[in-house]
Design an enzyme around this catalytic site. Sequence first.
Site, PDB file in Angstrom:
ATOM      1  N   TYR A 294       3.848  -0.210  -3.254  1.00 25.87           N
ATOM      2  CA  TYR A 294       5.247  -0.238  -3.425  1.00 25.87           C
ATOM      3  C   TYR A 294       5.669  -1.419  -3.139  1.00 25.87           C
ATOM      4  O   TYR A 294       5.493  -2.219  -2.005  1.00 25.87           O
ATOM      5  CB  TYR A 294       5.807   0.795  -2.575  1.00 25.87           C
ATOM      6  CG  TYR A 294       5.461   2.272  -3.167  1.00 25.87           C
ATOM      7  CD1 TYR A 294       6.405   2.956  -4.211  1.00 25.87           C
ATOM      8  CD2 TYR A 294       4.205   2.834  -2.619  1.00 25.87           C
ATOM      9  CE1 TYR A 294       5.932   4.131  -4.563  1.00 25.87           C
ATOM     10  CE2 TYR A 294       4.006   4.255  -3.129  1.00 25.87           C
ATOM     11  CZ  TYR A 294       4.817   4.628  -4.266  1.00 25.87           C
ATOM     12  OH  TYR A 294       4.191   5.971  -4.754  1.00 25.87           O
ATOM     13  N   SER A 295       6.370  -2.094  -3.858  1.00 24.72           N
ATOM     14  CA  SER A 295       7.099  -3.544  -3.627  1.00 24.72           C
ATOM     15  C   SER A 295       8.037  -3.384  -2.751  1.00 24.72           C
ATOM     16  O   SER A 295       8.924  -2.660  -2.150  1.00 24.72           O
ATOM     17  CB  SER A 295       7.771  -3.969  -5.085  1.00 24.72           C
ATOM     18  OG  SER A 295       7.071  -3.876  -6.072  1.00 24.72           O
TER      19      SER A 295
ATOM     20  N   CYS B 122       9.322  -7.608 -13.551  1.00 26.12           N
ATOM     21  CA  CYS B 122       8.835  -6.325 -12.857  1.00 26.12           C
ATOM     22  C   CYS B 122       9.314  -4.866 -13.187  1.00 26.12           C
ATOM     23  O   CYS B 122      10.648  -4.907 -13.559  1.00 26.12           O
ATOM     24  CB  CYS B 122       9.037  -6.384 -11.355  1.00 26.12           C
ATOM     25  SG  CYS B 122       8.345  -5.401 -10.159  1.00 26.12           S
TER      26      CYS B 122
ATOM     27  N   TYR C 231       3.816  -1.450 -13.885  1.00 25.51           N
ATOM     28  CA  TYR C 231       3.000  -0.392 -13.296  1.00 25.51           C
ATOM     29  C   TYR C 231       3.265   0.908 -14.208  1.00 25.51           C
ATOM     30  O   TYR C 231       4.447   0.802 -15.053  1.00 25.51           O
ATOM     31  CB  TYR C 231       3.110   0.212 -11.821  1.00 25.51           C
ATOM     32  CG  TYR C 231       4.601  -0.162 -11.400  1.00 25.51           C
ATOM     33  CD1 TYR C 231       5.312   0.808 -11.145  1.00 25.51           C
ATOM     34  CD2 TYR C 231       4.654  -1.397 -10.871  1.00 25.51           C
ATOM     35  CE1 TYR C 231       6.571   0.746 -10.882  1.00 25.51           C
ATOM     36  CE2 TYR C 231       6.327  -1.697 -10.279  1.00 25.51           C
ATOM     37  CZ  TYR C 231       7.028  -0.476 -10.437  1.00 25.51           C
ATOM     38  OH  TYR C 231       8.489  -0.556  -9.812  1.00 25.51           O
TER      39      TYR C 231
ATOM     40  N   GLU D 299       4.521  -8.172 -13.066  1.00 26.66           N
ATOM     41  CA  GLU D 299       4.061  -7.096 -12.151  1.00 26.66           C
ATOM     42  C   GLU D 299       4.479  -5.813 -12.593  1.00 26.66           C
ATOM     43  O   GLU D 299       5.747  -5.480 -12.478  1.00 26.66           O
ATOM     44  CB  GLU D 299       4.502  -6.940 -10.486  1.00 26.66           C
ATOM     45  CG  GLU D 299       3.543  -6.249  -9.697  1.00 26.66           C
ATOM     46  CD  GLU D 299       3.626  -7.008  -8.424  1.00 26.66           C
ATOM     47  OE1 GLU D 299       2.596  -7.856  -7.897  1.00 26.66           O
ATOM     48  OE2 GLU D 299       4.427  -6.525  -7.545  1.00 26.66           O
TER      49      GLU D 299
HETATM   50  C1  FAD Z   1       2.064  -3.623  -7.459  1.00 24.15           C
HETATM   51  C2  FAD Z   1       2.823  -2.337  -7.844  1.00 24.15           C
HETATM   52  C3  FAD Z   1       4.181  -2.143  -7.009  1.00 24.15           C
HETATM   53  C4  FAD Z   1       4.588  -1.103  -7.261  1.00 24.15           C
HETATM   54  N1  FAD Z   1       5.993  -0.929  -6.674  1.00 24.15           N
HETATM   55  C5  FAD Z   1       6.714   0.235  -6.841  1.00 24.15           C
HETATM   56  C6  FAD Z   1       8.038   0.435  -6.506  1.00 24.15           C
HETATM   57  O1  FAD Z   1       8.564  -0.357  -5.918  1.00 24.15           O
HETATM   58  N2  FAD Z   1       8.485   1.628  -6.643  1.00 24.15           N
HETATM   59  C7  FAD Z   1       7.996   2.848  -7.279  1.00 24.15           C
HETATM   60  O2  FAD Z   1       8.578   3.780  -7.530  1.00 24.15           O
HETATM   61  N3  FAD Z   1       6.534   2.719  -7.679  1.00 24.15           N
HETATM   62  C8  FAD Z   1       6.013   1.319  -7.539  1.00 24.15           C
HETATM   63  N4  FAD Z   1       4.677   1.229  -8.185  1.00 24.15           N
HETATM   64  C9  FAD Z   1       4.136   2.573  -8.751  1.00 24.15           C
HETATM   65  C10 FAD Z   1       3.502   3.464  -7.349  1.00 24.15           C
HETATM   66  O3  FAD Z   1       2.407   2.564  -7.134  1.00 24.15           O
HETATM   67  C11 FAD Z   1       2.766   4.646  -8.168  1.00 24.15           C
HETATM   68  O4  FAD Z   1       2.069   4.528  -9.323  1.00 24.15           O
HETATM   69  C12 FAD Z   1       4.037   5.690  -8.471  1.00 24.15           C
HETATM   70  O5  FAD Z   1       4.804   6.016  -7.690  1.00 24.15           O
HETATM   71  C13 FAD Z   1       3.372   7.126  -8.756  1.00 24.15           C
HETATM   72  O6  FAD Z   1       2.551   7.463  -7.753  1.00 24.15           O
HETATM   73  P1  FAD Z   1       2.125   8.907  -7.700  1.00 24.15           P
HETATM   74  O7  FAD Z   1       1.420   9.233  -6.673  1.00 24.15           O
HETATM   75  O8  FAD Z   1       3.698   9.650  -7.315  1.00 24.15           O
HETATM   76  O9  FAD Z   1       1.823   9.612  -9.107  1.00 24.15           O
HETATM   77  P2  FAD Z   1       0.535   9.250  -9.689  1.00 24.15           P
HETATM   78  O10 FAD Z   1      -0.301  10.580  -9.632  1.00 24.15           O
HETATM   79  O11 FAD Z   1      -0.023   8.230  -9.180  1.00 24.15           O
HETATM   80  O12 FAD Z   1       1.034   8.832 -11.148  1.00 24.15           O
HETATM   81  C14 FAD Z   1       1.491   9.857 -11.959  1.00 24.15           C
HETATM   82  C15 FAD Z   1       1.658   9.207 -13.343  1.00 24.15           C
HETATM   83  O13 FAD Z   1       3.055   8.527 -13.355  1.00 24.15           O
HETATM   84  C16 FAD Z   1       2.995   7.243 -13.911  1.00 24.15           C
HETATM   85  N5  FAD Z   1       3.843   6.351 -13.182  1.00 24.15           N
HETATM   86  C17 FAD Z   1       3.747   5.619 -12.146  1.00 24.15           C
HETATM   87  N6  FAD Z   1       4.893   4.837 -11.725  1.00 24.15           N
HETATM   88  C18 FAD Z   1       5.657   5.543 -12.492  1.00 24.15           C
HETATM   89  C19 FAD Z   1       7.272   5.379 -12.584  1.00 24.15           C
HETATM   90  N7  FAD Z   1       7.988   4.477 -11.971  1.00 24.15           N
HETATM   91  N8  FAD Z   1       7.947   5.993 -13.628  1.00 24.15           N
HETATM   92  C20 FAD Z   1       7.306   6.985 -14.424  1.00 24.15           C
HETATM   93  N9  FAD Z   1       5.811   7.038 -14.271  1.00 24.15           N
HETATM   94  C21 FAD Z   1       5.281   6.314 -13.532  1.00 24.15           C
HETATM   95  C22 FAD Z   1       1.501   6.782 -13.524  1.00 24.15           C
HETATM   96  O14 FAD Z   1       1.121   5.762 -14.428  1.00 24.15           O
HETATM   97  C23 FAD Z   1       0.626   8.095 -13.957  1.00 24.15           C
HETATM   98  O15 FAD Z   1       0.438   8.367 -15.277  1.00 24.15           O
HETATM   99  C24 FAD Z   1       4.116  -0.036  -7.944  1.00 24.15           C
HETATM  100  C25 FAD Z   1       2.873  -0.025  -8.672  1.00 24.15           C
HETATM  101  C26 FAD Z   1       2.125  -1.391  -8.414  1.00 24.15           C
HETATM  102  C27 FAD Z   1       0.630  -1.448  -8.881  1.00 24.15           C
END
Ligand code: FAD
Length: 408
Positions: free
Chosen positions: A198-199, A366, A408, A406
């Site tokens: 998470y950023s 981003c 995702y 960045e």
């Molecule tokens: C460098 C980096 C920075 C990030 N910063 C943030 C941030 O600031 N805030 C934030 O909310 N997330 C951020 N993410 C995404 C975060 O890491 C997770 O992937 C996201 O919260 C989903 O995690 P989960 O365990 O709830 O679901 P998971 O089981 O990990 O993912 C479920 C599905 O949802 C998809 N998904 C991921 N993010 C989103 C989204 N935002 N909207 C819709 N679908 C999504 C995934 O690709 C996957 O298909 C960032 C990712 C990276 C790589």
Amino acid sequence: MGRDDSAEIARQHVIDPEICIRCNTCEETCPIKAVTHDSRNYVVDFNICRGCGDCIAPCPTGAIDNWRQVVKAKAYTLEEQFSWDSLPPQEELAGAADAALPDDVERLTQEARAGQGGTAPAPWSAETPRVNLYSLQKPAIATVTANFKLTDEGSSSDIRHIILDFGNTAFPVLEGQSIGVIPPGTDANGKPHHIRLYSVASPRDGEKPNHNNLSLTVKRVTENHNGQSIKGPASNYLCDLKKGDQVKIVGPYGSSFLMPNHPGSSLLMICTGTGSAPMRAMTEYRRRHMAQKEGGALMLFFGARRPGELPYFGPLTKLPKDFIDVNFAFSREPGKPKTYVQDMIRARAADVARFLKDDNCYIYICGLKGMEDGVKVAFREVCDGHGMNWDALQPELLAKGRFHVETY
Ligand SMILES: Cc1cc2nc3c(=O)[nH]c(=O)nc-3n(C[C@H](O)[C@H](O)[C@H](O)COP(=O)(O)OP(=O)(O)OC[C@H]3O[C@@H](n4cnc5c(N)ncnc54)[C@H](O)[C@@H]3O)c2cc1C
């Protein structure tokens, strides 16, 4: 890879002997008697201080508001502090930054940067970041001090502003870095969940200036990118946290998506949804610390479906126009044509071209993966219309640390 205890990093409260007027206010204020003095100096006992900050506001000079990151086992002793004529400089903490990143983080970071087209160094004037201080084996424990919904009550999108306090634990971050969260429990295969990144949404000196805290912008994931219903473990865990809950945090991570610090440097920021987190951190740092003429220009393109789904919409509209040039793009506003960030980039082509040509302008993209291609096509068109060649420019921007993606 875990770190041994002797390498544990802590945040040590110290008093600047050059500024301190020895008025005794801090010693009188401290509720746990962590401040003491001899005939030379007022000092803080590392083994007693809990970093509550009660002494900060009453100090008439600000000498009390000083902190050093130290290896816990080598924190400055009272004797050392009594001997100081001035504060020692912040030491480079060896070891932690060299440790290998967890596999999850390597993979996620590479995927997030895939749209960048190569490896970009940090801007030449960026502060040196700390990375990988806390691992899965030794996470930092943060306490939730706030969790509130940023999106409209009626909106289907639940995006939250979450504030995490690190108490007495050093967790130094720079704008643009990420932290890792480990959701509790196990996945469908009975294995521990992997790290999610998470950023950081707050500046380096804290969500509240000079507090050891940071904020995140988290979207509750209820469906995957194909629209199928799912309950994302990490985002739902974070969005459901209550004030006072404790969270295991690893990191910080990221050593290139960092802001320039030199006077006159400009930021061109393009984001959707939670991609606003690093942009908020950078904008807030500039607002707090750099007079406008020092800081250079800020331009932001920010997309969401509707205004009610745009995190930080209200505060962004209140920032002075001569501080930041904000361009919103809404793709599902009733009765209005669909507009995406790339449409707004085209609409502001002349200004964007000026930024692309300026060696002091740094570009940050981003948000969700889907935004990258449209933004790059818009950049190509801007270049075509203003005597530049995107195919030649993009590698040059990368090499100079001026182009950071960045998604995702
Ligand atoms: C460098 C980096 C920075 C990030 N910063 C943030 C941030 O600031 N805030 C934030 O909310 N997330 C951020 N993410 C995404 C975060 O890491 C997770 O992937 C996201 O919260 C989903 O995690 P989960 O365990 O709830 O679901 P998971 O089981 O990990 O993912 C479920 C599905 O949802 C998809 N998904 C991921 N993010 C989103 C989204 N935002 N909207 C819709 N679908 C999504 C995934 O690709 C996957 O298909 C960032 C990712 C990276 C790589």
